[in-house]
Enzyme design. Structure first.
Site, PDB file in Angstrom:
ATOM      1  N   CYS A 113       0.815  -1.227   0.000  1.00  9.68           N
ATOM      2  CA  CYS A 113       0.000   0.000   0.000  1.00  9.68           C
ATOM      3  C   CYS A 113       0.847   1.275   0.000  1.00  9.68           C
ATOM      4  O   CYS A 113       0.338   2.362  -0.255  1.00  9.68           O
ATOM      5  CB  CYS A 113      -0.942  -0.004   1.195  1.00  9.68           C
ATOM      6  SG  CYS A 113      -1.971  -1.464   1.227  1.00  9.68           S
ATOM      7  N   HIS A 254      -3.328   6.964   2.722  1.00  7.68           N
ATOM      8  CA  HIS A 254      -3.758   5.671   2.171  1.00  7.68           C
ATOM      9  C   HIS A 254      -5.109   5.321   2.797  1.00  7.68           C
ATOM     10  O   HIS A 254      -5.308   5.454   3.997  1.00  7.68           O
ATOM     11  CB  HIS A 254      -2.717   4.598   2.493  1.00  7.68           C
ATOM     12  CG  HIS A 254      -3.211   3.214   2.248  1.00  7.68           C
ATOM     13  ND1 HIS A 254      -3.784   2.839   1.051  1.00  7.68           N
ATOM     14  CD2 HIS A 254      -3.253   2.113   3.054  1.00  7.68           C
ATOM     15  CE1 HIS A 254      -4.135   1.565   1.131  1.00  7.68           C
ATOM     16  NE2 HIS A 254      -3.840   1.102   2.330  1.00  7.68           N
ATOM     17  N   ASN A 284     -10.251  -0.409   0.159  1.00  8.92           N
ATOM     18  CA  ASN A 284      -8.787  -0.322   0.151  1.00  8.92           C
ATOM     19  C   ASN A 284      -8.281  -0.785  -1.221  1.00  8.92           C
ATOM     20  O   ASN A 284      -8.432  -1.958  -1.578  1.00  8.92           O
ATOM     21  CB  ASN A 284      -8.249  -1.217   1.278  1.00  8.92           C
ATOM     22  CG  ASN A 284      -6.743  -1.161   1.406  1.00  8.92           C
ATOM     23  OD1 ASN A 284      -6.049  -0.684   0.514  1.00  8.92           O
ATOM     24  ND2 ASN A 284      -6.230  -1.656   2.526  1.00  8.92           N
TER      25      ASN A 284
HETATM   26  O1  UT7 Z   1      -3.768  -1.408   3.720  1.00  6.10           O
HETATM   27  C1  UT7 Z   1      -2.723  -1.987   4.435  1.00  6.10           C
HETATM   28  C2  UT7 Z   1      -2.848  -1.816   5.881  1.00  6.10           C
HETATM   29  N1  UT7 Z   1      -4.088  -2.381   6.337  1.00  6.10           N
HETATM   30  C3  UT7 Z   1      -4.641  -1.897   7.404  1.00  6.10           C
HETATM   31  O2  UT7 Z   1      -4.107  -0.967   7.947  1.00  6.10           O
HETATM   32  C4  UT7 Z   1      -5.875  -2.561   7.920  1.00  6.10           C
HETATM   33  C5  UT7 Z   1      -5.769  -2.668   9.398  1.00  6.10           C
HETATM   34  N2  UT7 Z   1      -6.862  -3.366  10.068  1.00  6.10           N
HETATM   35  C6  UT7 Z   1      -8.141  -2.986  10.064  1.00  6.10           C
HETATM   36  O3  UT7 Z   1      -8.547  -2.110   9.352  1.00  6.10           O
HETATM   37  C7  UT7 Z   1      -9.065  -3.631  11.062  1.00  6.10           C
HETATM   38  O4  UT7 Z   1      -8.305  -4.339  12.011  1.00  6.10           O
HETATM   39  C8  UT7 Z   1     -10.116  -4.583  10.423  1.00  6.10           C
HETATM   40  C9  UT7 Z   1     -11.163  -3.778   9.714  1.00  6.10           C
HETATM   41  C10 UT7 Z   1      -9.429  -5.533   9.463  1.00  6.10           C
HETATM   42  C11 UT7 Z   1     -10.803  -5.395  11.522  1.00  6.10           C
HETATM   43  O5  UT7 Z   1     -11.381  -4.541  12.507  1.00  6.10           O
HETATM   44  P1  UT7 Z   1     -11.129  -4.791  14.062  1.00  6.10           P
HETATM   45  O6  UT7 Z   1     -11.908  -3.789  14.770  1.00  6.10           O
HETATM   46  O7  UT7 Z   1      -9.646  -4.816  14.279  1.00  6.10           O
HETATM   47  O8  UT7 Z   1     -11.793  -6.213  14.281  1.00  6.10           O
HETATM   48  P2  UT7 Z   1     -11.121  -7.573  14.781  1.00  6.10           P
HETATM   49  O9  UT7 Z   1     -10.199  -8.123  13.744  1.00  6.10           O
HETATM   50  O10 UT7 Z   1     -10.573  -7.381  16.153  1.00  6.10           O
HETATM   51  O11 UT7 Z   1     -12.406  -8.514  14.856  1.00  6.10           O
HETATM   52  C12 UT7 Z   1     -13.467  -8.270  15.773  1.00  6.10           C
HETATM   53  C13 UT7 Z   1     -14.554  -9.299  15.564  1.00  6.10           C
HETATM   54  C14 UT7 Z   1     -14.036 -10.746  15.573  1.00  6.10           C
HETATM   55  O12 UT7 Z   1     -15.001 -11.545  16.219  1.00  6.10           O
HETATM   56  P3  UT7 Z   1     -14.818 -12.009  17.753  1.00  6.10           P
HETATM   57  O13 UT7 Z   1     -13.530 -12.761  17.783  1.00  6.10           O
HETATM   58  O14 UT7 Z   1     -14.766 -10.735  18.534  1.00  6.10           O
HETATM   59  O15 UT7 Z   1     -16.019 -12.838  17.995  1.00  6.10           O
HETATM   60  C15 UT7 Z   1     -13.965 -11.092  14.113  1.00  6.10           C
HETATM   61  O16 UT7 Z   1     -14.112 -12.501  13.886  1.00  6.10           O
HETATM   62  O17 UT7 Z   1     -15.181  -9.108  14.284  1.00  6.10           O
HETATM   63  C16 UT7 Z   1     -15.195 -10.358  13.577  1.00  6.10           C
HETATM   64  N3  UT7 Z   1     -15.103 -10.074  12.155  1.00  6.10           N
HETATM   65  C17 UT7 Z   1     -16.194  -9.830  11.387  1.00  6.10           C
HETATM   66  N4  UT7 Z   1     -17.518  -9.797  11.680  1.00  6.10           N
HETATM   67  C18 UT7 Z   1     -18.356  -9.496  10.671  1.00  6.10           C
HETATM   68  C19 UT7 Z   1     -14.010  -9.973  11.367  1.00  6.10           C
HETATM   69  N5  UT7 Z   1     -14.345  -9.665  10.107  1.00  6.10           N
HETATM   70  C20 UT7 Z   1     -15.687  -9.567  10.089  1.00  6.10           C
HETATM   71  C21 UT7 Z   1     -16.632  -9.273   9.077  1.00  6.10           C
HETATM   72  N6  UT7 Z   1     -17.945  -9.235   9.421  1.00  6.10           N
HETATM   73  N7  UT7 Z   1     -16.280  -9.009   7.811  1.00  6.10           N
END
Ligand code: UT7
Length: 331
Positions: A113, A254, A284
C-alpha cells in the site's frame, strides 16, 4: 533539477460490490463493515480486465492533463501487488505496450500500500539526478484477483482501481516536491502476506487447497502498528521541514480504514476540510488509493495550483512512507 508533481488521473472499474452483496457471500453485515472500516462500496474489474488495463486508463488521463503524449515519457514505474503476470513481464512493461511506447525503462515495484509513495521517491531521484525528465508513476491493483471471497476478515476490505501521475523536471524550486520519507520493517512480514505460490512455497495442490495464493492479514495487530507508525511518520516529516499542519491544504492518506485515517488526522489536529476520504466509496485499493483519492479531489475542483498535499501510506512488509508535495501542473 527539481521534481514537480504535474498531473493526476485515475480509472475505476464499472462493477460495484456493495456491503449488501457481501452479506450474501460471507457471514458479515453492512453494520459491521461500516462501523469497523467506513467502507460502503468497492469497485471490481471485469474478468477479462487485468491490472495493466486499469493502469493504462489512469495513465492516459494523467498524460492528457499534463499535455503530454505517451512518447514524451522517459520512464514508467508501476507500483502493484496484483501484477498481470506472476514474475514477468512487469505490469509497467504491459502498460508501456498498451500506451504504444518502447525503448524506455519500465519496471514494477513491490511496496504494497506504500507503493505509490515509493514510486514517487524513485521518480524524484531519477529526475533530480538528471537521468530522466518526465516519469509516469502508476499505482494499479486488481486486488479481487488475490482476495479470498470465503474469508470475511479480508474480502470486505479491498477493491480494484488505478491512479497515475506525471512527475516532471523543473528548475523552479517553488514547484518542487518538498520532501519524501520511505521506510520498512520486515520483522512484520507475516502480518500482511500472500503465503503461497512464491519461491518460499511454490504453487502446488497444497497451496491451492490452503487458499495460500490469496491475501491474509492479522487485521487488528496491523491496525495498531498502522496508527502509531503513520502518526509518527507525518509528525516527523512536518517537523523536519518546519511546516505546521494548518499549512497543509490536503491530507491524502492511504485509504485502508476510516478509523485509521481519522486517528492520524486527529493527532495532527487537522480540520475535516483538510482530510481527503474516499475509503467509503472505493475500499482499500492498496497502491492505487492515494492517486485515486487525489484524482477525486482534482475532479471536484478542490486541488488548485500550488496547493500543498501531505501524503501518508502504510502497508505489507511492513512498509510506510510520507511526502510533502505541492501540486504543480505545467503552464
Ligand atoms: O492497507 C494496508 C494496511 N491495512 C490496514 O491498515 C488494515 C488494518 N486493520 C483494520 O482495518 C481492522 O483491524 C479490520 C477492519 C481488518 C478489523 O477490525 P477490528 O476492529 O480490528 O476487528 P477484529 O479483527 O478485532 O475482529 C473483531 C470481531 C471478531 O469476532 P470475535 O472474535 O470478537 O467474535 C472477528 O471474527 O469481528 C469479527 N469479524 C467480522 N464480523 C463481521 C471480522 N471480520 C468480520 C466481518 N464481518 N467481515
Amino acid at each position: 533539477m527539481y521534481a514537480a508533481f504535474r498531473s493526476v488521473g485515475s480509472y475505476v472499474p464499472k462493477n460495484v460490490l456493495t456491503n449488501e452483496d457481501l452479506e450474501k457471500i460471507v457471514d458479515t453485515s453492512d453494520e459491521w463493515i461500516t462501523k469497523r472500516t467506513g467502507i460502503k462500496t468497492r469497485y471490481i474489474a471485469d474478468k477479462e480486465e487485468s491490472t495493466s488495463d486499469l493502469g493504462v486508463e489512469a495513465a492516459k488521463v494523467a498524460l492528457k492533463r499534463a499535455s503530454l503524449r505517451a512518447e514524451d515519457i522517459n520512464m514508467i514505474i508501476c507500483a502493484t501487488i496484483s501484477p498481470d503476470y506472476f514474475c514477468m513481464p512487469s505490469t509497467a512493461c504491459m502498460i508501456a505496450k498498451k500506451l504504444g511506447v518502447s525503448n524506455i525503462p519500465a519496471f514494477d515495484i513491490s511496496a504494497a500500500c506504500s507503493g505509490f509513495i515509493y514510486a514517487l521517491a524513485m521518480a524524484r531521484s531519477f529526475i533530480e539526478s538528471n537521468m530522466s525528465k518526465n516519469i509516469l508513476i502508476i499505482g494499479a491493483e486488481k486486488l479481487s484477483a488475490i482476495v479470498d471471497y470465503s474469508d470475511r476478515t479480508t474480502c470486505v476490505l479491498f477493491g480494484d482501481g488505478a491512479g497515475a501521475a506525471v512527475i516532471g523536471a523543473t528548475k523552479n524550486k517553488e514547484e518542487a516536491i518538498v520532501d519524501i520519507n520511505i521506510s520498512s520493517d520486515g520483522n512484520y512480514y507475516d502480518y500482511l502476506i500472500t503465503p503461497g505460490c512464491g519461491s518460499n512455497k511454490p504453487c502446488s495442490e497444497e497451496t491451492l487447497e490452503e487458499h495460500a495464493c490469496f491475501m491474509k492479514m492479522k487485521g487488528n495487530e496491523t491496525f495498531k502498528v498502522a496508527v502509531k507508525t503513520l502518526t509518527n511518520d507525518v509528525i516527523e516529516i512536518l517537523e523536519k521541514n518546519g511546516i505546521e499542519s494548518e499549512k497543509i491544504d490536503h491530507f491524502i492518506p492511504h485509504q485502508a480504514n476510516y478509523r485509521i485515517l481519522n486517528a492520524v488526522a486527529q493527532a495532527l489536529k487537522l480540520k475535516e476540510s483538510q482530510v481527503v476520504i474516499t475509503v467509503s466509496k472505493y475500499g482499500n485499493t492498496s497502491s492505487a488509493s492515494i492517486p485515486m483519492a487525489m484524482n477525486d479531489l482534482y475532479e471536484e475542483g478542490k486541488l488548485k495550483v500550488g496547493d500543498l498535499m501531505l501524503l501518508d501510506a502504510f502497508g505489507g512488509g511492513f512498509t510506510w512512507g510520507s511526502a510533502i508535495v505541492p501540486f504543480s501542473p505545467s503552464n
